[in-house]
Design a protein around this motif. Sequence first.
Motif, short mmCIF file in Angstrom:
data_model
loop_
_atom_site.label_atom_id
_atom_site.label_comp_id
_atom_site.label_asym_id
_atom_site.label_seq_id
_atom_site.Cartn_x
_atom_site.Cartn_y
_atom_site.Cartn_z
N UNK B 577 50.80 -14.38 65.07
CA UNK B 577 49.48 -15.03 65.01
C UNK B 577 49.61 -16.51 65.34
N UNK B 578 50.75 -17.09 65.00
CA UNK B 578 50.96 -18.53 65.25
C UNK B 578 50.88 -18.86 66.74
N UNK B 579 51.23 -17.88 67.56
CA UNK B 579 51.16 -18.10 69.01
C UNK B 579 49.92 -17.43 69.59
N UNK B 580 48.99 -17.10 68.73
CA UNK B 580 47.69 -16.63 69.22
C UNK B 580 47.60 -15.15 69.50
N UNK B 581 48.50 -14.36 68.92
CA UNK B 581 48.39 -12.91 69.09
C UNK B 581 47.34 -12.39 68.11
N UNK B 582 46.15 -12.86 68.31
CA UNK B 582 45.05 -12.48 67.43
C UNK B 582 43.77 -12.51 68.26
N UNK B 583 42.93 -11.52 68.02
CA UNK B 583 41.72 -11.38 68.84
C UNK B 583 40.56 -12.17 68.24
N UNK B 584 40.08 -13.14 69.00
CA UNK B 584 38.92 -13.93 68.58
C UNK B 584 37.95 -14.06 69.75
N UNK B 585 36.71 -14.35 69.42
CA UNK B 585 35.71 -14.56 70.47
C UNK B 585 35.65 -16.04 70.83
N UNK B 586 35.07 -16.38 71.97
CA UNK B 586 34.89 -17.80 72.30
C UNK B 586 34.11 -18.54 71.20
N UNK B 587 33.18 -17.86 70.58
CA UNK B 587 32.41 -18.49 69.51
C UNK B 587 33.32 -18.85 68.33
N UNK B 588 34.23 -17.94 67.98
CA UNK B 588 35.19 -18.22 66.90
C UNK B 588 36.04 -19.44 67.25
N UNK B 589 36.48 -19.47 68.49
CA UNK B 589 37.33 -20.59 68.92
C UNK B 589 36.54 -21.90 68.83
N UNK B 590 35.27 -21.84 69.28
CA UNK B 590 34.44 -23.05 69.22
C UNK B 590 34.29 -23.53 67.78
N UNK B 591 34.15 -22.59 66.86
CA UNK B 591 34.03 -22.96 65.45
C UNK B 591 35.31 -23.61 64.95
N UNK B 592 36.42 -23.06 65.40
CA UNK B 592 37.73 -23.58 64.97
C UNK B 592 37.94 -25.02 65.49
N UNK B 593 37.65 -25.22 66.77
CA UNK B 593 37.85 -26.54 67.35
C UNK B 593 36.78 -27.54 66.91
N UNK B 594 35.66 -27.02 66.46
CA UNK B 594 34.60 -27.88 65.92
C UNK B 594 35.15 -28.69 64.74
#
Lengths: 152, 789
Positions: B577-594
Amino acid sequence: MATAVQLKYRGRVCPFYGRLVWVLLSVFWFSGCVSVPVDQPDDPRLSTWERKEERAGQPIETPIATRSSLVDSLQRSARERAAVGQWDQAEALLLRALRIEPQAADLYLQMAELKLRKGDTAGATQIARKGLTYAETGGDLAADLQRFVQPE
Amino acid sequence: MAKKPTRSRSGSTRRSAAPKSRSSRSSKARKQSRGALWRWRLLQLSIIGAAVLIAWMFYLNAVVRERFEGQRFTVPARVYSEAQELYAGAPVSADQVESLLQALGYRQTGDLGQSGRYLRRGQTLSIHTRSFDFWDSPEPARRLELDFSQGSLVNMVTSAGQPVLVARLDPLFIGQIYPGSGEDRLLLPIDEVPQSLIDGLIAVEDRRFYQHWGISPVGIARALWANVTSASIAQGGSTLTQQLVKNMYLTADQTLWRKGNEALMALLMEWHYSKEQILEAYLNEIYIGQQGRRSINGFGLGAQFFFGSPLRSLNIHQQALLVGLIKGPSYYNPRRNPDQAMARRNVVLSVWREAGVITQAEYDRALASGLDISDVPGDASYPAFMDLVRRQLDQGYRRQDLLAEGLTIFTTLDPLAQNHLETVLPDGLAALETSYNLNTDTLEGAAIVTRPSTGDVLAITGGRKPELAGFNRALDARRQVGSLMKPAVYLAALEAGYTLATQVSDAPVQVASANGDLWEPRNFDRESHGSPLLVDAFSHSYNQATARLGMEVGLAEVFDVIDRLGVSERLPAVPSVMLGAVDLSPFHVAQMYQTIAGNGFYSPLNAIRAVVHPDNGVLQRFDLQVEQRFAPEQMYLVQEALHRVTLEGTARSLQWRLPQSWWLAGKTGTTDDNRDAWFAGYSSDRQAVVWVGRDGNEPTPLTGSTGALPIWADIMAGLKPNQERRGQPATVVRVPVNAQGAQVSERCDNQRVLPFLAGSEPPGRRGCSGSPDPSSDDEGGGWWQRLFN
């Protein structure tokens, strides 16, 4: 025909018409309007901004030298709305200002004060904490914001 | 009953006549008594049955009336975009404002006497704005003169030359929705429906519509006969009223109970309402298609969905297709099963000809026509954004509030940003296909633009065909995020006491998981890079160094950071998961980077500013929510690392793609076999996340840098974020360091100034090579350099 005039005195409005109203105005002047307690600088009900105005003895026009007059105007309107208890409208105005100047720490300060007046202490603290990330370290603004983070 | 006397007779053959006579009388009396008892019981049962039926009818009656009247007169919620603020200094060009005015339906004319008109002269716009009741305050109509220069509004005055501080254009109407349900429709009064369609509908579905009272015994008998003769359920005997009842109140179950209720409710409906009212409800209610989770109800929306045209402009053959769809919206779906749809349409046309709805000539013309459907489902504007609005209404608002009629919903949609996004994403994908010799229309993408200060969602597109309301990739495509997850690892490391100048090993690494599987991540270039500084391992996105770092810091700590960043999904507890082996949507990513762009403060992404009831005013409004999740100083360091990515790391091409004066921060993300290309980043108060890949998850030749980044850059170029950057926290100091992370003189070659939490900077000043002798000649390039410094 009498012309409608509005006289503003410390945020209160005394409408009057013609001579009759001049008489009434005199009465108000010496009794009604002036009988309302004048805000004192240390009055805890006042916002930081209002306290500064009280201390300075006159309205403070611009908190930041470079800020746009539009944001000032929105802030002023927000203060007027807040003064009459229109919290939602006041907050909406501040958010409009924030969308124009997203890194203006004094907007966060004003919003924190608004939240506190509404009884949302936790919200006020969080808003103030975020405002601190934009405030100049060691400045007055930072000190004012700090009050919400560590209440006296 | 019939056997007992027989047994009695056979059993009493040897008995005397007298007893026989008594027995006969007694038996007769018993029979009479028993008969009376049964009659009485029957009567009781009938009374009870009638009472139950009456009670049930009362119940059904209430159901029919409540839903029918509610449905018939439902006024949908009107949804508006964010209003364009006009003020001196607003970062909008004359072209942008003019395009917005055109979208708002303003007319260009020299006569500005009425609101809703404008005149463009070079870089000047004269506008007579419309008044509008916003949820917070009304905006008056007024005449404005706007001067633009170099992409921004520089001056705004009234027609009398008085300066105007601020004005709001009326917001863009972006659609209507029925917030309480997943259904969509376009309500039409019956007089706006073509007569040929009404006649044709009755001819096909219920010829005796104007004769029956809700159920048609003749129709049932005919259907029964047809079904018996064909030995299958070939025909239904349902009237239009029964179909409407089934559609509005019941399920599609083929049970006697359901059919009974359907008949009763149809009778009640006919009792209460006129034929015209029932027909109007039918025309607006009937189910004729499905798109994802969205159900297409009514002919008005059907016309838009299948033909992209209003109902009244449809030709005969198109009307026939719509009527034909009622029998089986899925089976006869013209986009999926064009042959079946064509056959069904032709059957309908022949029925219409026989019934006299159309002439022979019209029939011939219609029969010769193709299906004539639009390539893509026609839809209201901005379906991906509207999808988000619907979901957030469902999640954050009370259902009883949403069922109120005539709501006005003010959203955060920025039409300029949205239109820009809808142009840039398809163009960017097409350009990639050309550059990499890929088949056209094989790449897909999604993007979302947000405002970090408030969490507003400004624009969102769910695919390369933004007008499609289908699969919303921005919200629903769960894809591996690759290196986009790395900030969480580095943030955990900084919280654990690491600095940006800490050296980390990039040697190959193996991690055994709890179930014995061996995880062995490799760098993208398949090489190891010694012991880079933490900031370099991050900016160059080294997998091995990140995996080592994460394992040193602790998996639990990294997961905790991911959670605090705002990823609410349940993640597998594995190191990959640390290298991103996890399924997320663009919306999830936007929330994370927000949370990163928000200086460590979490603010939920939101699309709704206020919901206003026509009588009760504001039901609910946006309230700025911020919650501190990280120390701002540590987030400042992560922001610096993300900035370095755009200067010297995997996103350094941004230096020539965008103005060098812009302060940018972002991260590329690429997954195994280049199946997903990501870029997430921000500049000042604009954040964008872009995903590029294939729907079938097939490999692509694209990386985050080559696939998603160019599109991100084009998005940002159009958004023109104002270049404000938060000040450096007081507890952060900047110190020059060499390639080994040792503090050196700022005069040394190859030194870099990095930020540190005060007290965590590398100890002492060393020579430029890192030697402990500061007076060594290698400092600053020698004595002559010191002389001039």
